[in-house]
Design a protein around this motif. Structure first.
Motif, PDB file in Angstrom:
ATOM      1  N   GLU A 259     -13.585   0.728  -4.934  1.00 61.64           N
ATOM      2  CA  GLU A 259     -12.879  -0.321  -4.191  1.00 61.64           C
ATOM      3  C   GLU A 259     -11.464   0.121  -3.832  1.00 61.64           C
ATOM      4  O   GLU A 259     -10.993  -0.115  -2.718  1.00 61.64           O
ATOM      5  N   ARG A 260     -10.773   0.785  -4.766  1.00 65.42           N
ATOM      6  CA  ARG A 260      -9.427   1.286  -4.467  1.00 65.42           C
ATOM      7  C   ARG A 260      -9.482   2.309  -3.328  1.00 65.42           C
ATOM      8  O   ARG A 260      -8.680   2.263  -2.405  1.00 65.42           O
TER       9      ARG A 260
ATOM     10  N   THR B   7      -8.717   3.728   2.455  1.00 64.76           N
ATOM     11  CA  THR B   7      -9.366   4.253   3.656  1.00 64.76           C
ATOM     12  C   THR B   7      -9.406   3.200   4.764  1.00 64.76           C
ATOM     13  O   THR B   7      -9.087   3.491   5.921  1.00 64.76           O
ATOM     14  N   LEU B   8      -9.793   1.984   4.418  1.00 61.01           N
ATOM     15  CA  LEU B   8      -9.896   0.908   5.409  1.00 61.01           C
ATOM     16  C   LEU B   8      -8.548   0.643   6.072  1.00 61.01           C
ATOM     17  O   LEU B   8      -8.458   0.605   7.300  1.00 61.01           O
ATOM     18  N   HIS B   9      -7.510   0.486   5.280  1.00 66.47           N
ATOM     19  CA  HIS B   9      -6.213   0.154   5.865  1.00 66.47           C
ATOM     20  C   HIS B   9      -5.613   1.333   6.634  1.00 66.47           C
ATOM     21  O   HIS B   9      -4.916   1.126   7.629  1.00 66.47           O
TER      22      HIS B   9
ATOM     23  N   PHE C 288      -7.445   3.423   8.342  1.00 66.09           N
ATOM     24  CA  PHE C 288      -8.224   3.368   9.579  1.00 66.09           C
ATOM     25  C   PHE C 288      -7.729   2.242  10.478  1.00 66.09           C
ATOM     26  O   PHE C 288      -7.558   2.414  11.689  1.00 66.09           O
ATOM     27  N   MET C 289      -7.461   1.076   9.887  1.00 65.34           N
ATOM     28  CA  MET C 289      -6.960  -0.061  10.662  1.00 65.34           C
ATOM     29  C   MET C 289      -5.600   0.270  11.279  1.00 65.34           C
ATOM     30  O   MET C 289      -5.350  -0.058  12.437  1.00 65.34           O
ATOM     31  N   ALA C 290      -4.723   0.927  10.517  1.00 62.10           N
ATOM     32  CA  ALA C 290      -3.410   1.310  11.047  1.00 62.10           C
ATOM     33  C   ALA C 290      -3.575   2.305  12.188  1.00 62.10           C
ATOM     34  O   ALA C 290      -2.883   2.212  13.211  1.00 62.10           O
ATOM     35  N   PHE C 291      -4.487   3.256  12.043  1.00 64.47           N
ATOM     36  CA  PHE C 291      -4.770   4.232  13.097  1.00 64.47           C
ATOM     37  C   PHE C 291      -5.242   3.517  14.370  1.00 64.47           C
ATOM     38  O   PHE C 291      -4.779   3.815  15.474  1.00 64.47           O
TER      39      PHE C 291
ATOM     40  N   TRP D  63       0.580  -1.203   0.005  1.00 61.33           N
ATOM     41  CA  TRP D  63       0.362   0.044  -0.721  1.00 61.33           C
ATOM     42  C   TRP D  63       1.146   0.026  -2.040  1.00 61.33           C
ATOM     43  O   TRP D  63       0.615   0.339  -3.094  1.00 61.33           O
ATOM     44  N   ARG D  64       2.419  -0.361  -1.974  1.00 56.84           N
ATOM     45  CA  ARG D  64       3.236  -0.416  -3.183  1.00 56.84           C
ATOM     46  C   ARG D  64       2.669  -1.421  -4.172  1.00 56.84           C
ATOM     47  O   ARG D  64       2.603  -1.163  -5.368  1.00 56.84           O
ATOM     48  N   ARG D  65       2.242  -2.577  -3.669  1.00 57.03           N
ATOM     49  CA  ARG D  65       1.668  -3.604  -4.540  1.00 57.03           C
ATOM     50  C   ARG D  65       0.389  -3.098  -5.191  1.00 57.03           C
ATOM     51  O   ARG D  65       0.150  -3.301  -6.370  1.00 57.03           O
ATOM     52  N   SER D  66      -0.440  -2.394  -4.421  1.00 52.54           N
ATOM     53  CA  SER D  66      -1.684  -1.842  -4.946  1.00 52.54           C
ATOM     54  C   SER D  66      -1.406  -0.800  -6.032  1.00 52.54           C
ATOM     55  O   SER D  66      -2.071  -0.761  -7.060  1.00 52.54           O
TER      56      SER D  66
END
Length: 178
Positions: free
Chosen positions: A113-114, A119-121, A123-126, A155-158
């Protein structure tokens, strides 16, 4: 054509709001409800965006979509390539998978999940960058900047949650030890 543009903007605004809630909300239960709601609404609106684009712009023709994408890519970056259509399909598929994950229809291990979230975010930013800064009007660079800042906060929160041993709000529950 305006419907195509505005559904994309609304869908990606839901994504930006989702990131904002993830970064700013203190209450985990409220954060979970708002994030899942915004994410699901954004996904639905992007589904409408895809349908409108294929209906209005491409007459439901995949071949036309590939040719049009190749032409637009060549105009912008000088490379005649229609593969961006497949990247858009992957974008909607990834968003669909994540909505299913948030509603508990798909389960990942905590480690997977991490990796998935990163990867998802990314890709979304890209995709947000390409849709706005590369293929959209220049003023959208500000919008991309907002995504980058919010994603950085997420990202920092994660990382803080990972180092503290906490799990994602959308992780499957732990199995009780027998």
């Amino acid at each position: 054509m305006a419907w195509i543009v505005w559904t994309a903007r609304i869908g990606m605004t839901c994504y930006a709001l989702r990131l904002l809630v993830e970064v700013a909300a203190r209450d985990a239960a409220a954060r979970r409800v708002w994030v899942r709601g915004l994410w699901t609404i954004g996904w639905l609106v992007m589904g409408v965006h895809f349908a409108l684009a294929f209906h209005i712009q491409h007459g439901w023709s995949h071949a036309h979509a590939v040719a049009d994408t190749a032409r637009r890519t060549a105009e912008v970056v000088g490379w005649y390539w229609g593969g961006g259509v497949w990247i858009n399909y992957a974008f909607l598929a990834a968003w669909t998978l994540d909505v299913a994950r948030m509603w508990g229809l798909v389960r990942f291990s905590p480690a997977a999940e991490r990796r998935w979230n990163i990867t998802l975010h990314a890709f979304m930013a890209f995709m947000a960058f390409n849709a706005t800064a590369v293929f959209g009007p220049a003023w959208w660079i500000g919008v991309v900047s907002v995504y980058v800042l919010l994603w950085g906060g997420l990202w920092r929160r994660s990382l803080r949650a990972t180092h503290a041993g906490r799990r994602s709000d959308f992780s499957p529950p732990e199995s009780p030890v027998q």
